[in-house]
Structures are given as C-alpha cells and as structure tokens.
Design an enzyme around this catalytic site. Structure first.
Site, PDB file in Angstrom:
ATOM      1  N   HIS A  55      19.682 -10.365  -2.915  1.00  0.00           N
ATOM      2  CA  HIS A  55      18.988  -9.885  -4.106  1.00  0.00           C
ATOM      3  C   HIS A  55      19.571 -10.662  -5.284  1.00  0.00           C
ATOM      4  O   HIS A  55      20.752 -11.034  -5.252  1.00  0.00           O
ATOM      5  CB  HIS A  55      19.281  -8.414  -4.376  1.00  0.00           C
ATOM      6  CG  HIS A  55      18.855  -7.473  -3.293  1.00  0.00           C
ATOM      7  ND1 HIS A  55      19.667  -7.132  -2.247  1.00  0.00           N
ATOM      8  CD2 HIS A  55      17.707  -6.790  -3.125  1.00  0.00           C
ATOM      9  CE1 HIS A  55      19.040  -6.283  -1.470  1.00  0.00           C
ATOM     10  NE2 HIS A  55      17.850  -6.059  -1.962  1.00  0.00           N
ATOM     11  N   ASP A  58      22.899  -9.257  -6.195  1.00  0.00           N
ATOM     12  CA  ASP A  58      24.017  -9.360  -5.241  1.00  0.00           C
ATOM     13  C   ASP A  58      24.924 -10.505  -5.685  1.00  0.00           C
ATOM     14  O   ASP A  58      26.119 -10.518  -5.422  1.00  0.00           O
ATOM     15  CB  ASP A  58      23.524  -9.692  -3.827  1.00  0.00           C
ATOM     16  CG  ASP A  58      22.677  -8.602  -3.215  1.00  0.00           C
ATOM     17  OD1 ASP A  58      22.757  -7.455  -3.682  1.00  0.00           O
ATOM     18  OD2 ASP A  58      21.914  -8.914  -2.273  1.00  0.00           O
ATOM     19  N   MET A  89      15.991 -16.552   2.642  1.00  0.00           N
ATOM     20  CA  MET A  89      15.203 -15.465   2.043  1.00  0.00           C
ATOM     21  C   MET A  89      15.884 -14.950   0.786  1.00  0.00           C
ATOM     22  O   MET A  89      17.108 -14.878   0.723  1.00  0.00           O
ATOM     23  CB  MET A  89      15.058 -14.348   3.078  1.00  0.00           C
ATOM     24  CG  MET A  89      14.397 -13.087   2.612  1.00  0.00           C
ATOM     25  SD  MET A  89      15.485 -11.895   1.813  1.00  0.00           S
ATOM     26  CE  MET A  89      15.655 -10.655   3.089  1.00  0.00           C
ATOM     27  N   GLU A 182       8.232  -5.171   2.856  1.00  0.00           N
ATOM     28  CA  GLU A 182       9.086  -4.386   3.761  1.00  0.00           C
ATOM     29  C   GLU A 182       8.786  -2.902   3.608  1.00  0.00           C
ATOM     30  O   GLU A 182       9.168  -2.278   2.623  1.00  0.00           O
ATOM     31  CB  GLU A 182      10.571  -4.657   3.464  1.00  0.00           C
ATOM     32  CG  GLU A 182      11.470  -3.886   4.401  1.00  0.00           C
ATOM     33  CD  GLU A 182      12.948  -4.181   4.199  1.00  0.00           C
ATOM     34  OE1 GLU A 182      13.290  -5.216   3.591  1.00  0.00           O
ATOM     35  OE2 GLU A 182      13.759  -3.363   4.653  1.00  0.00           O
ATOM     36  N   LYS A 184       8.919   1.182   4.207  1.00  0.00           N
ATOM     37  CA  LYS A 184       9.907   2.222   4.511  1.00  0.00           C
ATOM     38  C   LYS A 184       9.264   3.553   4.165  1.00  0.00           C
ATOM     39  O   LYS A 184       8.607   3.653   3.127  1.00  0.00           O
ATOM     40  CB  LYS A 184      11.175   1.981   3.687  1.00  0.00           C
ATOM     41  CG  LYS A 184      12.342   2.885   4.057  1.00  0.00           C
ATOM     42  CD  LYS A 184      13.597   2.508   3.275  1.00  0.00           C
ATOM     43  CE  LYS A 184      14.766   3.370   3.710  1.00  0.00           C
ATOM     44  NZ  LYS A 184      15.994   3.075   2.946  1.00  0.00           N
ATOM     45  N   GLU A 218      11.516  -3.439   9.388  1.00  0.00           N
ATOM     46  CA  GLU A 218      12.913  -3.118   9.688  1.00  0.00           C
ATOM     47  C   GLU A 218      12.983  -2.056  10.778  1.00  0.00           C
ATOM     48  O   GLU A 218      12.295  -1.032  10.704  1.00  0.00           O
ATOM     49  CB  GLU A 218      13.639  -2.623   8.427  1.00  0.00           C
ATOM     50  CG  GLU A 218      15.073  -2.210   8.748  1.00  0.00           C
ATOM     51  CD  GLU A 218      15.915  -1.853   7.534  1.00  0.00           C
ATOM     52  OE1 GLU A 218      15.914  -2.616   6.558  1.00  0.00           O
ATOM     53  OE2 GLU A 218      16.594  -0.808   7.600  1.00  0.00           O
ATOM     54  N   HIS A 221      13.479   1.506   9.673  1.00  0.00           N
ATOM     55  CA  HIS A 221      12.457   2.137   8.842  1.00  0.00           C
ATOM     56  C   HIS A 221      11.325   2.725   9.671  1.00  0.00           C
ATOM     57  O   HIS A 221      10.899   3.854   9.418  1.00  0.00           O
ATOM     58  CB  HIS A 221      11.929   1.141   7.811  1.00  0.00           C
ATOM     59  CG  HIS A 221      12.986   0.700   6.838  1.00  0.00           C
ATOM     60  ND1 HIS A 221      12.759  -0.221   5.850  1.00  0.00           N
ATOM     61  CD2 HIS A 221      14.295   1.056   6.703  1.00  0.00           C
ATOM     62  CE1 HIS A 221      13.869  -0.405   5.146  1.00  0.00           C
ATOM     63  NE2 HIS A 221      14.817   0.356   5.658  1.00  0.00           N
ATOM     64  N   ASP A 246      14.004  -7.473   9.794  1.00  0.00           N
ATOM     65  CA  ASP A 246      15.289  -6.831   9.508  1.00  0.00           C
ATOM     66  C   ASP A 246      15.727  -6.055  10.751  1.00  0.00           C
ATOM     67  O   ASP A 246      15.101  -5.050  11.128  1.00  0.00           O
ATOM     68  CB  ASP A 246      15.166  -5.866   8.316  1.00  0.00           C
ATOM     69  CG  ASP A 246      15.290  -6.578   6.974  1.00  0.00           C
ATOM     70  OD1 ASP A 246      15.456  -7.819   6.970  1.00  0.00           O
ATOM     71  OD2 ASP A 246      15.233  -5.892   5.942  1.00  0.00           O
ATOM     72  N   ASP A 258      21.156   2.198   8.902  1.00  0.00           N
ATOM     73  CA  ASP A 258      21.443   0.757   8.969  1.00  0.00           C
ATOM     74  C   ASP A 258      22.591   0.454   9.931  1.00  0.00           C
ATOM     75  O   ASP A 258      23.565  -0.235   9.589  1.00  0.00           O
ATOM     76  CB  ASP A 258      21.758   0.192   7.573  1.00  0.00           C
ATOM     77  CG  ASP A 258      20.543   0.220   6.651  1.00  0.00           C
ATOM     78  OD1 ASP A 258      19.411   0.166   7.149  1.00  0.00           O
ATOM     79  OD2 ASP A 258      20.739   0.287   5.424  1.00  0.00           O
ATOM     80  N   ASP A 288      19.937  -6.492   8.736  1.00  0.00           N
ATOM     81  CA  ASP A 288      20.020  -5.690   7.511  1.00  0.00           C
ATOM     82  C   ASP A 288      20.713  -4.387   7.883  1.00  0.00           C
ATOM     83  O   ASP A 288      20.078  -3.351   8.080  1.00  0.00           O
ATOM     84  CB  ASP A 288      18.632  -5.435   6.929  1.00  0.00           C
ATOM     85  CG  ASP A 288      18.743  -4.714   5.598  1.00  0.00           C
ATOM     86  OD1 ASP A 288      19.866  -4.599   5.076  1.00  0.00           O
ATOM     87  OD2 ASP A 288      17.711  -4.246   5.087  1.00  0.00           O
TER      88      ASP A 288
HETATM   89  C1  GLT Z   1      18.158  -2.079   0.883  1.00  0.00           C
HETATM   90  C2  GLT Z   1      17.108  -1.599   1.829  1.00  0.00           C
HETATM   91  C3  GLT Z   1      16.761  -2.653   2.787  1.00  0.00           C
HETATM   92  C4  GLT Z   1      16.027  -3.796   2.169  1.00  0.00           C
HETATM   93  C5  GLT Z   1      16.834  -4.548   1.214  1.00  0.00           C
HETATM   94  C6  GLT Z   1      15.966  -5.555   0.527  1.00  0.00           C
HETATM   95  S1  GLT Z   1      17.800  -3.603   0.169  1.00  0.00           S
HETATM   96  O1  GLT Z   1      19.372  -2.196   1.540  1.00  0.00           O
HETATM   97  O2  GLT Z   1      17.558  -0.424   2.500  1.00  0.00           O
HETATM   98  O3  GLT Z   1      16.075  -2.182   3.896  1.00  0.00           O
HETATM   99  O4  GLT Z   1      15.736  -4.725   3.184  1.00  0.00           O
HETATM  100  O5  GLT Z   1      15.590  -5.212  -0.743  1.00  0.00           O
HETATM  101 MN    MN Z   2      15.711  -3.959   5.154  1.00  0.00          MN
HETATM  102 MN    MN Z   3      17.445   0.250   6.133  1.00  0.00          MN
END
Ligand code: GLT
Ligand code: MN
Ligand code: MN
Length: 388
Positions: A55, A58, A89, A182, A184, A218, A221, A246, A258, A288
């Site tokens: 990011h 970061d 990325m 992405e 979620k 991800e 997610h 991810d 995570d 991730d």
């Molecule tokens: C954050 C989130 C992730 C995303 C990241 C990208 S930041 O940690 O939970 O799943 O991939 O913005």
């Molecule tokens: Mn992610």
């Molecule tokens: Mn996550």
C-alpha cells in the site's frame, strides 16, 4: 525427496503489511516491533521470495513531504535491486485514516470521494515508479453498518464512476495497469459492497473498460462468507479474470484471521493449488497473511517460509495425483462419455433438439449408478496424508 525450497521462479510474493504485521488487533497492542521495508526485502529475498507488494502508506507515511517520500522510495528501490526482488502489485490504503471511516469511493461525502481518487492516483504513480503492473482495489471501508443513509444504489454508482476514472488515469499516464478487485463480505464494515467473487464479476461487466478489471480473490474472504474458495477461483479463471490471488487460510465463520497458507484447511489448499497449476495461472502467488500474534520475529520468518513450503509441497502432491494410476482410473470411471448424446447436446439445432426430446433415457439406471467419489476422495486423502 525434493527439499521444497522456494526460488524466485515460483513467483511467491508477500505484502509489506504481511511480514511487517506487528500483531496489533482490536483488543490489544502490537506484540512485536515494526520492521523497516528495506529489511523486509532483504529477509524475503533470503527466503526465496520473488517480490513484495505494498500500500502507499506501508512505505511512505501519509503525512510525508515530497522530499521525504523521494528519499524513502530511493532507499527502497536500492534494497529491491540489491536483493533482486520486484514489486508486481501496488494498492492504496483507503481504510486506516479516519477520513475514510464511512467509505472512500462510496463515501456519502463528495470531498472524501475526491480525496480517495487523488490519493489513489498518487499511489498509482508510486506503484508505476516501482514497476507494478497490477493494481489491487480492496474496498475495506466501502460498505455500511446501517442503511438508514439510503445510499446503496448511489454507492454502486460512485464506485463505478471512480473505477472508470482510475482506468482512464492509468491509460492516460501509459501505466498499463490491470486492476484487480478484492472482494470481502465484512470486516471492517458490517456489510462490504461487492462481497464475493461473483458480485465483483457482475460489477466489472458494468464498467466502461471491463477488459482492464479482474479479480484478486482471497482464500480467507470467500471462506468468511461460507463459500468455497476453489469454486470462486474457478469462476474467476473461467471468466478470464484471475488477475492476482491472495493466499492464506481461515476458519469458517470467524473474524479475518489471515492464517499461514494451508494451516487450517490443507485439503482445500490442495484443490486450490491444483486449480492454479493446472489452469496455467502465471501471475504471482501472494501470501496475504501474517504470523500469529503470539509470535516474535523468528515466528514471522517461520510463518513466511511455511506459506511457501506448504504451497510447494501441495504442488508436488498435485503432480503425484496426476501420476497416480489408481486415482486417474477412478477419475476416468467417474466421467461418463456418450458419443451419441454428446453430439446431440453439443450444438443446438432443431434436429438435435428434436432427437434429444425423443430419446428414451434409462432414468432408473442414471439414478442408481455409484460414481465412486468416496473411494476417490479417500485415495486423495491418503495421498495428502503421505501414505501413497
Ligand atoms: C488488508 C486486507 C487484505 C487486502 C489488503 C489490500 S489490506 O490487510 O485484509 O485482504 O488484500 O488492501
Ligand atoms: Mn487480501
Ligand atoms: Mn484477509
């Protein structure tokens, strides 16, 4: 026995925020010190990673001056070139600052939406400077706790307008980014817009330049939503939209954990690796995830090494699966071919449809056939458990 040591050719990447995670959570402070970006680059390279993702904040603090930014970026670029890592990325932090507490591109406040666009364009400049060609958009704050504000349809429109704008910016700058949405379902908002891979795919079709947009699914997610990650990824691949991925793990129905890749659901991870490897996905495999909050720095590197090793071990299992005669015979028996019927169902013609409607099916036989999935799945388990 292969030793499962990763090399850059395996294209494993980590976010600066992943190995840089300090263990802070909503109930507790950091449990380990923040590590500097150049040091993370050095350590990841030593472990055999291919790249790092980031990011904007970061690397560059949100309140850095232009001169401070340039000095930080130069130092980071030096570390990348010293250690041979790339930045495939980049993304924007549109979730930490209080300005984004009620959304960024979907905020009801036009000033916040404008700031989100401006911040993202600056972050796209940074990513392009570092060589990134994929731009991830995780809409962490794009959602609501209450719908009393009545913005659901407006929010989708604002989101669409912002993505269209950013695509034009990328093209006008010659950056050539491919944008990866992405999804979620929740956390940090109660309900996040575009909660699943399927929702994002549907939304992409409404954009001005759908060709520039794809997915960054991800593992955790889709799992939080109670969905199968391999199924979601298959749909993204089928649509030609798997732009990035991810990898991590997650217990279903929990907060966003995570976890280390494969730590919770190695069988699901196996089918995912099989899908990625056999479909020819050639992009980075991005972990991730982060080390458990209990861990010190040694635990962070054990975590990072573990993610990559588990992927390589599962990749080896995928090859064994493909070469296992008993497993392949069970799969062949599972798939029933019928040349005559497949000719009728392959293409619609009035004649084919007529013949199909007139065909007498042995319904009882179709219903009584055992497909052999119990035996096939047990063979798979025995392969995964290391006894074949
Ligand atoms: C954050 C989130 C992730 C995303 C990241 C990208 S930041 O940690 O939970 O799943 O991939 O913005
Ligand atoms: Mn992610
Ligand atoms: Mn996550």
């Amino acid at each position: 026995m292969p030793d499962f040591t990763p090399t850059p050719a395996d294209k494993f990447t980590f976010g600066l925020w992943t190995v840089g995670n300090t263990g802070r959570d909503p109930f507790g402070e950091a449990t380990r010190p923040a590590l500097k970006a150049p040091y993370l680059v050095e350590r990841l390279a030593a472990l055999g990673a291919y790249g790092v993702n980031l990011h904007d904040n970061d690397l560059v603090p949100i309140d850095a001056t232009a001169a401070q930014r340039d000095a930080i970026v130069r130092e980071f670029q030096q570390a990348l070139s010293d250690h041979g890592l790339v930045v495939p990325m980049a993304t924007t932090n549109l979730f930490s600052d209080p300005a984004f507490k009620d959304g960024a591109f979907t905020s009801a406040d036009a000033r916040v939406r404008a700031y989100a666009l401006s911040k993202t364009m600056h972050a796209m400049d940074l990513g392009a400077e570092l060589g990134a060609d994929t731009y991830v958009l995780w809409g962490g704050r794009e959602g609501t706790e209450v719908d009393a504000g009545g913005k659901l349809l407006d929010a989708l429109g604002w989101f669409r307008d912002s993505l269209n704008y950013l695509a034009e910016y990328s093209e006008s700058q010659g950056y050539g980014y491919r944008f990866a949405l992405e999804p979620k379902p929740n956390e940090p908002r109660a309900d996040i817009f575009l909660p699943t891979v399927g929702s994002a795919l549907g939304f992409i079709a409404t954009l001005d330049r759908p060709d520039l947009f794809g997915l960054n699914p991800e593992f955790a997610h889709e799992t939080m939503a109670g969905l199968s990650f391999p199924h979601a990824v298959a749909q993204a691949i089928d649509a030609g939209k798997l732009f990035h991925i991810d990898l991590n793990d997650q217990k279903m129905g929990r907060f966003d954990q995570d976890l280390r890749f494969g730590a919770e659901n190695p069988k699901g991870a196996f089918f995912l690796v099989k899908l990625l490897e056999e479909s020819g996905y050639a992009g980075p495999k991005h972990f991730d995830a982060h080390a458990l909050r209990t861990e010190d720095e040694a635990g962070v590197w054990a975590f990072a090494r573990g993610c990559m090793r588990t992927y390589l071990i599962l990749r080896d299992k995928v090859q064994r699966f493909a070469q296992d005669p008993e497993i392949q015979a069970a799969i062949a028996a599972y798939r029933v071919h019928d040349t005559e019927l497949e000719a009728l169902t392959g293409t619609f013609t009035p004649a084919n449809a007529g013949a199909l409607k007139a065909h007498a099916f042995d319904r009882a036989a179709l219903g009584t056939r055992g497909p052999g999935l119990e035996a096939l799945d047990q063979l798979t388990m025995e392969l995964l458990l290391g006894v074949r």
